[in-house]
Design an enzyme around this catalytic site. Structure first.
Site, PDB file in Angstrom:
ATOM      1  N   HIS A 155       0.831  -1.230   0.000  1.00  0.00           N
ATOM      2  CA  HIS A 155       0.000   0.000   0.000  1.00  0.00           C
ATOM      3  C   HIS A 155       0.857   1.270   0.000  1.00  0.00           C
ATOM      4  O   HIS A 155       0.427   2.306   0.509  1.00  0.00           O
ATOM      5  CB  HIS A 155      -0.954   0.014   1.206  1.00  0.00           C
ATOM      6  CG  HIS A 155      -1.735  -1.252   1.389  1.00  0.00           C
ATOM      7  ND1 HIS A 155      -2.999  -1.434   0.873  1.00  0.00           N
ATOM      8  CD2 HIS A 155      -1.400  -2.424   1.995  1.00  0.00           C
ATOM      9  CE1 HIS A 155      -3.423  -2.656   1.189  1.00  0.00           C
ATOM     10  NE2 HIS A 155      -2.460  -3.280   1.855  1.00  0.00           N
ATOM     11  N   SER A 276      17.665  20.297 -16.666  1.00  0.00           N
ATOM     12  CA  SER A 276      16.536  21.126 -17.083  1.00  0.00           C
ATOM     13  C   SER A 276      17.060  22.337 -17.831  1.00  0.00           C
ATOM     14  O   SER A 276      18.122  22.861 -17.510  1.00  0.00           O
ATOM     15  CB  SER A 276      15.746  21.565 -15.850  1.00  0.00           C
ATOM     16  OG  SER A 276      15.063  22.777 -16.101  1.00  0.00           O
ATOM     17  N   LYS A 282      18.394  20.827 -11.470  1.00  0.00           N
ATOM     18  CA  LYS A 282      17.718  19.568 -11.769  1.00  0.00           C
ATOM     19  C   LYS A 282      18.629  18.461 -12.272  1.00  0.00           C
ATOM     20  O   LYS A 282      19.571  18.689 -13.009  1.00  0.00           O
ATOM     21  CB  LYS A 282      16.623  19.796 -12.813  1.00  0.00           C
ATOM     22  CG  LYS A 282      15.470  20.630 -12.318  1.00  0.00           C
ATOM     23  CD  LYS A 282      14.631  19.888 -11.284  1.00  0.00           C
ATOM     24  CE  LYS A 282      14.047  18.663 -11.876  1.00  0.00           C
ATOM     25  NZ  LYS A 282      12.652  18.457 -11.595  1.00  0.00           N
ATOM     26  N   GLU A 289      11.765   7.311 -16.611  1.00  0.00           N
ATOM     27  CA  GLU A 289      10.434   7.867 -16.888  1.00  0.00           C
ATOM     28  C   GLU A 289       9.952   7.461 -18.278  1.00  0.00           C
ATOM     29  O   GLU A 289       8.780   7.150 -18.487  1.00  0.00           O
ATOM     30  CB  GLU A 289      10.473   9.393 -16.798  1.00  0.00           C
ATOM     31  CG  GLU A 289      10.794   9.911 -15.402  1.00  0.00           C
ATOM     32  CD  GLU A 289      11.156  11.381 -15.457  1.00  0.00           C
ATOM     33  OE1 GLU A 289      10.272  12.198 -15.733  1.00  0.00           O
ATOM     34  OE2 GLU A 289      12.338  11.704 -15.250  1.00  0.00           O
TER      35      GLU A 289
END
Ligand code: ARG
Length: 471
Positions: A155, A276, A282, A289
């Site tokens: 969970h 970035s 970043k 991803e």
């Protein structure tokens, strides 16, 4: 100069020709198509439909074409529709009119079905290698940092501590099943449709079995209608690819979270992250991803293929030409995903301290404490209740389970309606015994079953994986 143009007048409408041609993507079948043609020529020779010197000329011509394809020298003519027509015309340009005998006893329908099976076979072999590479990367990381302790979750809440190696080996299991599914698919796909003709079977006494054997098939398709219209193997392959992508996407998701500084469990290498354009701070785990994202594409290929086949009457229908773009794309996507994930995993750095600290949060050893009580004769349900009360106490006092006071532990035991527990409340060794059970190492050591996270069980699983993968 349409090869089927005998009964046609005028020229094809350009919209129709552009819409129906497949050469833009089926050129990927070139070497398979040539292999199929060579075997077919040999078969025509055995059936005495071609003279020995014709066989020799055609085979030499086809071998020359293969060399040109491999050297990237052959160009495709969009006016010739597909790879089959392109290669036949190229052959005629090189060997002359004898090329007109190649298509004896063959249709593009059994031809393309054969090509697809040959293509899939070699692609599955490449993919197997890529999956093995991914498994090796996981095992390599398990050997390097597998002793780290991870907060196992259910969970998405802290559940029980597990060895990092145990977690990584879970993915090795998934990937092994993926290999098995692809091997199953390969086995069913590895039969030869050549000789099925357009749909009814070739009109000549072709030695189908000999041709199949020459192409490395295990046998021949048993029904000509099925032989030309069966694309089950495409669906099976896409299902295996989609599931493998889903497995990769789960790992990709975990790596993405783990590398968030709030977790800080892992850091992806600079070589596998991007920055970035605006935010100088970043560092993004882009490959993970994108693997997560691209899994959608492969799932789409599977559902698209099922929809393509649904309700199609026998035998070949032109719809089936559209099996190729999703299959080719899905295979390329899976292979690239496996290779990039293997690189990312192999170069991951692990912060064992952060992992360990997180593994201890959320009272993850509570189950182990309950198990310890059961070992002293308490009923599990009562033990669960007692440890629940201890967790509540620890939460109130903002301490870990292994830092509870003797008095607190004895009070919880004494309050139980389990007679064994109540009698243990006066045992002076109990608080220390339960505090030891509440440690991370003790908790993991207790999960000592086949497939459990006890270090000796994980070591055995790792040894099995190493032996299988040769690392
Ligand atoms: N390009 C076609 C395909 O990929 C080849 C088979 C065409 N057969 C036909 N009768 N038009 O499906």
């Amino acid at each position: 100069m349409r090869m089927w143009g005998g009964r046609f007048e005028g020229v094809s409408d350009v919209r129709m020709a552009e819409f129906t041609r497949s050469i833009d993507f089926d050129h990927a079948l070139a070497v398979d198509d040539i292999a199929g043609s060579i075997a077919h020529v040999h078969g025509l020779g055995r059936a005495e439909l071609l003279a020995p010197e014709e066989v020799e000329t055609l085979v030499r011509g086809l071998e020359g074409l293969r060399a040109e394809v491999e050297a990237g020298k052959l160009t495709w003519d969009p006016a010739l529709e597909d790879i089959h027509m392109n290669l036949e015309v190229a052959l005629r340009e090189r060997v002359g009119p004898v090329a007109g005998r190649l298509h004896t006893g063959r249709s593009r329908n059994d031809q393309v079905a054969t090509d697809m099976r040959l293509w899939l076979r070699r692609t599955l072999d490449d993919l197997d290698g890529a999956i093995v590479e991914m498994e090796r990367a996981l095992v390599g990381l398990a050997l390097r940092d597998g002793e780290a302790i991870l907060p196992g979750m259910t969970h998405i809440q802290p559940a029980q501590p597990v060895l990092f190696a145990h977690h990584l080996l879970a993915y090795v299991e998934m990937l092994e099943r993926d290999r098995g599914r692809m091997a199953d698919c390969r086995r069913r796909a590895n039969v030869c449709p050549l000789g099925s003709g357009a749909l009814a079977g070739a009109g000549y006494p072709l030695d189908r079995e000999g041709t199949a054997a020459e192409l490395g098939f295990d046998g021949v398709t048993a029904n000509s209608l099925d032989g030309v219209s069966d694309r089950d193997f495409v669906v099976e392959a896409l299902a295996a690819f989609a599931l493998c992508m889903v497995h990769l996407s789960r790992l990709a998701e975990e790596i993405t979270w783990w590398s968030n500084p709030r977790f800080g469990f892992v850091r992806a290498a600079d070589s596998f992250t991007t920055g970035s354009s605006m935010m100088p701070n970043k560092k993004n785990p882009d490959p993970a991803e994108l693997v997560r994202g691209k899994s959608a594409r492969v799932i789409g290929a599977l559902t698209g293929m099922l929809a393509l086949l649904k309700g199609l009457p026998l035998a070949y229908q032109k719809d089936m030409q559209d099996d190729k773009p999703p299959l080719f794309d899905a295979a390329a996507t899976l292979e690239a995903s496996l290779l990039v994930m293997a690189g990312m995993v192999a170069t991951l750095s692990v912060d064992r301290g952060r992992m360990r600290a997180a593994a201890g949060e959320g009272f993850t050893t509570a189950t182990a404490v309950a198990d310890a009580l059961v070992r002293r004769g308490v009923a599990f349900r009562a033990a669960h209740h007692i440890v629940g009360a201890l967790v509540a106490e620890a939460e109130r006092g903002k301490v870990a389970l292994d830092a509870l006071e003797d008095a607190t532990i004895c009070a919880a035991l004494g309050a139980s309606d389990d007679s064994v527990a109540a009698s243990l409340a006066v045992d002076a060794t109990m608080p220390a015994y339960l505090r030891t059970a509440a440690g991370l190492e003790g908790a993991m050591a207790g999960c000592d079953v086949i497939g459990g996270t006890a270090p000796r069980r994980v070591a055995a699983a790792l040894a099995t994986a190493r032996a299988r993968l040769g690392v």
